[in-house]
Motif scaffolding. Structure first.
Motif, short mmCIF file in Angstrom:
data_model
loop_
_atom_site.label_atom_id
_atom_site.label_comp_id
_atom_site.label_asym_id
_atom_site.label_seq_id
_atom_site.Cartn_x
_atom_site.Cartn_y
_atom_site.Cartn_z
N TRP A 220 32.76 48.14 40.44
CA TRP A 220 32.88 47.09 41.30
C TRP A 220 34.27 46.20 40.47
CZ3 TRP A 220 28.56 48.18 38.69
CH2 TRP A 220 28.37 47.05 37.50
N PHE A 221 34.53 45.57 41.58
CA PHE A 221 35.64 44.41 41.18
C PHE A 221 35.04 43.11 41.15
CE2 PHE A 221 38.91 41.33 42.07
CZ PHE A 221 39.99 41.73 40.93
N SER A 222 35.00 42.41 39.84
CA SER A 222 34.43 41.07 39.77
C SER A 222 35.30 40.00 39.44
CB SER A 222 33.49 41.15 38.48
OG SER A 222 34.08 41.57 37.38
N GLY A 223 36.57 40.02 39.93
CA GLY A 223 37.44 39.03 39.74
C GLY A 223 38.85 39.35 38.87
N TYR A 224 39.69 38.51 39.11
CA TYR A 224 40.96 38.52 38.21
C TYR A 224 41.07 37.61 36.95
CZ TYR A 224 42.69 40.05 42.77
OH TYR A 224 43.15 40.96 43.93
N SER A 227 36.95 36.12 32.99
CA SER A 227 35.47 36.87 33.27
C SER A 227 35.37 38.13 33.99
CB SER A 227 34.58 35.72 33.55
OG SER A 227 34.82 35.38 34.65
N GLY A 228 36.69 38.33 34.55
CA GLY A 228 36.79 39.44 35.61
C GLY A 228 36.77 40.87 34.97
N SER A 229 36.97 41.85 35.80
CA SER A 229 37.21 43.19 35.38
C SER A 229 38.38 43.73 34.75
CB SER A 229 37.22 43.95 36.63
OG SER A 229 35.99 43.86 37.56
N LEU A 230 39.57 42.79 34.81
CA LEU A 230 40.60 43.35 34.26
C LEU A 230 40.85 42.54 32.76
CD1 LEU A 230 42.95 42.41 37.02
CD2 LEU A 230 41.99 44.59 36.63
N GLN A 231 39.68 42.06 32.17
CA GLN A 231 39.97 41.30 30.93
C GLN A 231 40.18 42.37 29.76
OE1 GLN A 231 40.37 38.47 29.90
NE2 GLN A 231 40.05 38.27 27.89
N LEU A 275 42.00 54.15 35.46
CA LEU A 275 42.87 54.54 36.74
C LEU A 275 41.94 53.97 37.97
CD1 LEU A 275 45.21 57.53 36.51
CD2 LEU A 275 45.80 54.99 36.33
N LEU A 276 40.43 54.62 37.75
CA LEU A 276 39.44 54.28 38.63
C LEU A 276 39.10 52.90 38.75
CD1 LEU A 276 37.08 57.31 37.80
CD2 LEU A 276 38.41 56.97 40.09
N ASP A 277 39.23 52.16 37.62
CA ASP A 277 39.15 50.53 37.59
C ASP A 277 40.26 50.13 38.42
OD1 ASP A 277 36.72 50.87 36.02
OD2 ASP A 277 37.64 50.44 34.24
N MET A 278 41.45 50.54 38.15
CA MET A 278 42.47 49.86 38.88
C MET A 278 42.34 50.29 40.46
SD MET A 278 44.04 48.44 36.75
CE MET A 278 42.33 48.09 35.61
N VAL A 279 41.79 51.33 41.00
CA VAL A 279 41.41 51.37 42.25
C VAL A 279 40.77 50.47 42.94
CG1 VAL A 279 40.27 53.21 43.78
CG2 VAL A 279 41.86 54.06 42.10
N GLU A 280 39.86 49.90 41.93
CA GLU A 280 38.83 48.97 42.76
C GLU A 280 39.64 47.51 42.39
OE1 GLU A 280 35.95 49.39 43.68
OE2 GLU A 280 36.35 51.54 43.31
N VAL A 281 40.98 47.26 42.17
CA VAL A 281 41.61 45.96 42.15
C VAL A 281 42.29 45.84 43.36
CG1 VAL A 281 43.21 44.60 41.05
CG2 VAL A 281 41.92 46.16 39.65
#
Length: 419
Positions: A220-224, A227-231, A275-281
């Motif tokens: 799931w995507f928790s923000g940019y 504290s978000g998913s992209l950190q 890549l699967l993490d980036m799909v959620e962005v």
């Protein structure tokens, strides 16, 4: 001085000024009345907010009224929305409606008019490519190619004659990477010894289970923001690239082949995970208003309010961060592709292009950074209000520049959002 004198503005449309005698605008809700027999109370159905039509009765006067009239006519005839400066409601984006202009013999040097401007604009549906879905479509092919690459590399090795200690030394770096970034592998092989036994006894089952577990992880995507998913994604991408530079630890060519195959499998699995993490962005949806009127006099044209907060907290990406992440993942994919067979190279290239398209779209929907240096040490609240007119965005400046104390922002070059 009276408040209304301070708030009043000179009327204009597309920069062409005019004088206003009176104005009106319908407000309220559109309703549909339903009356039923033998019932005292009707049913009032709310159909939404009324379309606001800003109507003016005014004039243009002066020695140059002909040229001013022609400019206003050109502005009214121009298709599409334009900016209306309303004397009381401020700057609005409107579309010109039915208007009329009249001249009178006893009013020489003057032209009267009735103008109507409609709140809103004609917008046609525009087809946009779903870059997230395109990126997701490359993942199954990449999984199959990664499994085939590992199986082909291991098929050339005589596993029956391999020594456990030599293979153990060869796989230590790959396992160290995996326990940090690939949690499914730790469940398949609890320690380095278990990984060595799986590689020697059942390499195909290990690869299939690892890649399957990576693909089945719920995301799931928790923000940019910080504290978000992209950190951690950028550091993971750099670690993938660094793993490619690992030199062989054994002189035995078969042990070196096992090391290269396992490192390639771990890299592919980590790449699929990224890549699967980036799909959620998602591509952020941002609405902005150029030169808005004061809130006390501006009509809320869309009927909604915007919560105050930092850029990251409100779900808007920082374009510089997204592009840096895109380049880091792209570099990691090139590092893997350089050691791959042509078939796997082609699959990686297609996935990389899809990733570049998606993250570029995400970056386009974000804000850019710019350098800024305060003249003196200042509080983050004061600095945020000075830059954005919103003191609540102070946390954004503090987190972006790693300020030790928000009450004392040093007079050094900072990175701040452009808007």
């Amino acid at each position: 001085m009276s408040e209304w004198r301070d708030l009043r503005r000179e009327a204009s449309f597309r920069g062409v000024p005019f004088w206003v005698d009176s104005d009106s605008v319908p407000v309220g809700r559109r309703t549909q009345l339903h009356e039923y027999p033998k019932r005292d109370q009707p049913l009032v159905e709310d159909m939404g907010r009324r379309t606001r039509e800003y109507k003016f009765v005014g004039f243009i006067i002066g020695a140059d009224f002909i040229s001013q009239r022609d400019r206003l006519l050109a502005a009214l005839d121009q298709p599409g929305p334009g900016e209306l400066v309303h004397p009381w409601f401020g700057r609005l984006t409107v579309t010109a409606g039915d208007c009329d202009i009249a001249h009178a013999r006893n009013e020489l040097g003057m032209v009267r008019f009735n103008l109507t401007f409609i709140d809103g604009m004609l917008m046609f549906p525009v087809q946009r490519v779903n870059t997230r879905r395109q990126l997701a479509a490359h993942v199954p092919t990449l999984l199959e190619s990664a499994k085939a690459r590992f199986d082909a590399a291991m098929a050339k090795v005589d596993l029956a004659r391999q020594r456990v200690n030599a293979v153990r030394r060869a796989l230590s770096s790959a396992y160290a990477f995996a326990i940090n970034f690939l949690k499914p592998l730790t469940s398949l092989a609890g320690d380095l010894g278990a990984l060595v036994q799986s590689v020697i006894n059942a390499p195909g089952a290990l690869a299939a289970s690892l890649l399957s577990d990576i693909a089945s992880v719920e995301r799931w995507f928790s923000g940019y923001g910080s504290s978000g998913s992209l950190q951690s994604s950028r550091s993971r991408a750099r670690a993938i690239s660094a793993l490619s530079a690992e030199p062989p630890v054994a002189d035995d060519p078969e042990v070196a082949a096992i090391q290269a195959a396992v490192i390639g499998l771990v890299q592919d699995a980590a790449l699929v995970d990224l890549l699967l993490d980036m799909v959620e962005v998602p591509v952020a949806s941002v609405q902005s208003v150029d030169q808005p009127a004061a809130l006390s006099v501006q009509l809320e044209q869309d009927g909604s309010t915007v919560e105050a907060g930092s850029v990251m907290d409100t779900g808007v990406p920082v374009a510089d961060d997204i592009l840096a992440l895109r380049d880091a993942i792209s570099e990691a994919m090139w590092a893997i592709a350089g050691d791959s067979l042509p078939e796997h190279f082609g699959v990686l290239s297609d996935a990389r292009l899809a990733l570049d398209r998606h993250l570029t779209e995400v970056a386009r929907s974000g804000v850019w950074l710019r350098p800024y240096q305060p003249r003196t040490t200042v509080s983050s609240l004061v600095l945020a209000h000075r830059l954005y007119g919103d003191a609540l965005r102070s946390a954004e400046i503090v987190s972006r520049n790693a300020i030790r104390h928000p009450g004392f922002v040093p007079a050094t070059e900072l990175q701040v959002a452009k808007s």
